[in-house]
Write an enzyme that holds these catalytic residues in place. Structure first.
Site, mmCIF file in Angstrom:
data_model
loop_
_atom_site.group_PDB
_atom_site.id
_atom_site.type_symbol
_atom_site.label_atom_id
_atom_site.label_comp_id
_atom_site.label_asym_id
_atom_site.label_seq_id
_atom_site.Cartn_x
_atom_site.Cartn_y
_atom_site.Cartn_z
ATOM 1 N N ASP A 46 0.760 -0.976 -0.007
ATOM 2 C CA ASP A 46 -0.069 -0.088 0.636
ATOM 3 C C ASP A 46 0.982 1.516 -0.141
ATOM 4 O O ASP A 46 1.504 1.461 0.854
ATOM 5 C CB ASP A 46 -1.210 0.090 1.486
ATOM 6 C CG ASP A 46 -1.905 1.346 1.563
ATOM 7 O OD1 ASP A 46 -2.942 0.796 0.316
ATOM 8 O OD2 ASP A 46 -1.292 2.544 2.166
ATOM 9 N N TYR A 51 4.056 9.980 0.181
ATOM 10 C CA TYR A 51 4.483 8.812 0.890
ATOM 11 C C TYR A 51 5.961 9.189 0.597
ATOM 12 O O TYR A 51 7.457 9.181 0.587
ATOM 13 C CB TYR A 51 5.088 7.239 0.605
ATOM 14 C CG TYR A 51 3.356 6.611 1.322
ATOM 15 C CD1 TYR A 51 2.424 8.114 2.475
ATOM 16 C CD2 TYR A 51 3.140 5.780 1.870
ATOM 17 C CE1 TYR A 51 1.410 7.380 2.880
ATOM 18 C CE2 TYR A 51 1.661 5.121 1.941
ATOM 19 C CZ TYR A 51 0.922 6.393 2.169
ATOM 20 O OH TYR A 51 -0.386 5.756 2.487
ATOM 21 N N LYS A 80 -2.210 6.065 -4.129
ATOM 22 C CA LYS A 80 -3.150 7.120 -4.383
ATOM 23 C C LYS A 80 -3.183 8.113 -4.763
ATOM 24 O O LYS A 80 -1.596 8.672 -4.430
ATOM 25 C CB LYS A 80 -3.425 6.825 -2.578
ATOM 26 C CG LYS A 80 -3.426 6.173 -1.830
ATOM 27 C CD LYS A 80 -3.143 6.654 0.137
ATOM 28 C CE LYS A 80 -3.431 5.363 1.036
ATOM 29 N NZ LYS A 80 -2.596 4.681 0.932
ATOM 30 N N HIS A 113 -6.767 9.633 -1.863
ATOM 31 C CA HIS A 113 -6.006 9.845 -0.544
ATOM 32 C C HIS A 113 -6.940 10.507 0.898
ATOM 33 O O HIS A 113 -6.377 9.979 1.753
ATOM 34 C CB HIS A 113 -4.053 10.553 -1.026
ATOM 35 C CG HIS A 113 -3.869 9.870 0.453
ATOM 36 N ND1 HIS A 113 -2.631 9.583 0.576
ATOM 37 C CD2 HIS A 113 -4.446 8.971 1.981
ATOM 38 C CE1 HIS A 113 -2.406 9.617 1.579
ATOM 39 N NE2 HIS A 113 -2.898 9.034 2.747
#
Length: 322
Positions: A46, A51, A80, A113
Site C-alpha cells: 500500500d 509517501y 493513492k 487519499h
C-alpha cells in the site's frame, strides 16, 4: 509460507487481506524492505504519492520479479491520488507518473487519499507537493468537486490504468453523497481503524454497499508517537493495554497479532509495516487463530472515537473531520 486469505471486491477483483503499508518507510531502505517483504510472503503493498518512496518501492518489486520470487500478477499494488491532483484533468497524468515511478503498467487499486482538493502544484515544481501550496504553511483549496474527481477515477479504470478504484478517509455522509453520482462504486474504503477508533456505523454502511474496508494505523497511537504527535503521547499504547495483553497471553500471540486479528476476524484488511524480520512474519500470520466473541467485544469496547490522522493534529489548518 503463510497462506493469506483474499477479500473479493465488488468488481470481482481479489485483494489479499493482509498487506504491507509503505507510509514512513525511508527511501534508503524502501527497496530492500519491499523485496524482503515479498520474500517473506507479502503480496499487497500500500503506497501513495505523498509517501515519497514510490520509485524505491518499485525497485524492490522489480528486483523480486527479476529474481523469480513473484510474477507481476501475483502482487496487489496500491497507490493513492494526492490532494493537489484532484482537478479531473490532472488525475490521469499524475497516475501515469506514479505508474512510471513504480515501473508498472497498472495499479491493482488506486485510491483518493483524502476527500479534500488542494490547489495544483506541478510535479516539476515540488514532488510530492505535501499539504501546503508554498511548501511551507499556506493552505489553498482547488475548486474541484469530489464528484468530478471520482468521474476521472472511473475513466482511468475504464482505460485499465487501475484495475480497482477506491477512496480513503471518507465519512458516512461523503459515502452517501458519492452513491448519488458514482457510475462505479468504490471497491474499497481505507480508514484509520483501531480499538480507540472503531467507527462501527461507517463499517456497517460500507458493508451494506459491499465496499471492502482496509484499516490503517491498526496499532493506534504507536505510529503517531513515532511522529511526535502530542495527542498520541497522552494515551496508553495499545501494545501495553491490559485487555490486549490478556488476549495475547490467552492465545500465545503478540499484542500486535491480537490487534490485527481483531480487525481481520471482523472482515477488514490490514496493512501493518515493520523492518524487523520477526515482526514481518508475525504481522502476516494473523488469520490462523480466532478470538472469542467476548474478546472481540471487550477490545471493541475500548473505543474512544479518538482519531490521530487528522490534519489539525499535525498543525495543518484543514478541518477535515470536524
Amino acid at each position: 509460507m503463510v497462506n493469506v486469505p483474499s477479500i473479493e471486491l465488488n468488481d470481482g477483483n481479489k485483494m489479499p487481506q493482509v498487506g504491507f503499508g509503505l507510509w514512513k518507510v525511508e527511501n534508503k531502505d524502501c527497496a530492500d524492505i519491499v523485496y524482503n517483504a515479498i520474500k517473506t510472503g507479502y503480496r499487497l503493498f500500500d503506497g501513495a504519492c505523498d509517501y515519497g518512496n514510490e520509485v524505491e518501492a518499485g525497485q524492490g518489486v522489480a528486483r523480486a520479479i527479476k529474481d523469480g520470487l513473484v510474477k507481476r500478477e501475483d502482487l496487489f499494488l496500491v497507490s493513492k491520488l494526492w490532494n493537489s491532483f484532484h482537478d479531473p484533468e490532472q488525475v490521469e497524468p499524475i497516475l501515469k507518473k506514479q505508474l512510471a515511478d513504480w515501473g508498472l503498467d497498472y495499479f491493482d487499486l488506486y485510491i483518493i487519499h483524502f476527500p479534500v482538493a488542494l490547489k495544483y502544484v506541478a510535479p516539476e515544481v515540488r514532488y510530492p507537493p505535501g499539504w501546503f501550496v508554498d511548501g511551507d504553511s499556506k493552505v489553498e483549496h482547488s475548486s474541484a468537486s469530489l464528484e468530478s474527481t471520482w468521474h476521472a477515477f472511473e475513466a482511468v479504470k475504464a482505460k485499465g490504468l487501475a484495475k480497482s478504484i477506491g477512496i480513503s478517509n471518507y465519512t458516512g455522509a461523503l459515502l452517501l453523497d458519492l452513491f448519488t453520482y458514482a457510475k462505479v462504486k468504490p471497491a474499497t474504503l481505507q480508514i484509520e481503524h483501531h480499538p480507540y477508533l472503531v467507527q462501527p456505523n461507517l463499517l456497517k454502511l460500507a458493508k451494506k454497499h459491499n465496499i471492502a474496508i482496509t484499516g490503517y494505523s491498526s496499532f493506534g497511537p504507536q505510529s503517531f508517537v513515532d511522529g511526535d504527535m502530542a495527542l498520541a503521547k497522552d494515551i496508553p499504547l495499545l501494545f501495553d493495554h491490559p485487555v490486549i495483553k490478556k488476549a495475547a497471553d490467552a492465545h500465545g500471540k503478540t499484542t500486535a497479532q491480537v490487534l490485527l486479528r481483531w480487525a481481520t476476524q471482523r472482515g477488514l484488511a490490514v496493512i501493518p509495516k515493520s523492518s524487523s524480520q520477526g515482526r514481518l512474519e508475525q504481522n502476516l500470520d494473523v488469520t490462523d487463530f480466532d478470538l472469542s466473541q467476548s474478546e472481540i467485544d471487550e477490545i471493541s469496547g475500548l473505543d474512544k472515537n479518538l482519531r490521530f490522522n487528522a490534519p489539525l493534529n499535525w498543525g495543518i489548518d484543514i478541518e477535515l473531520f470536524s
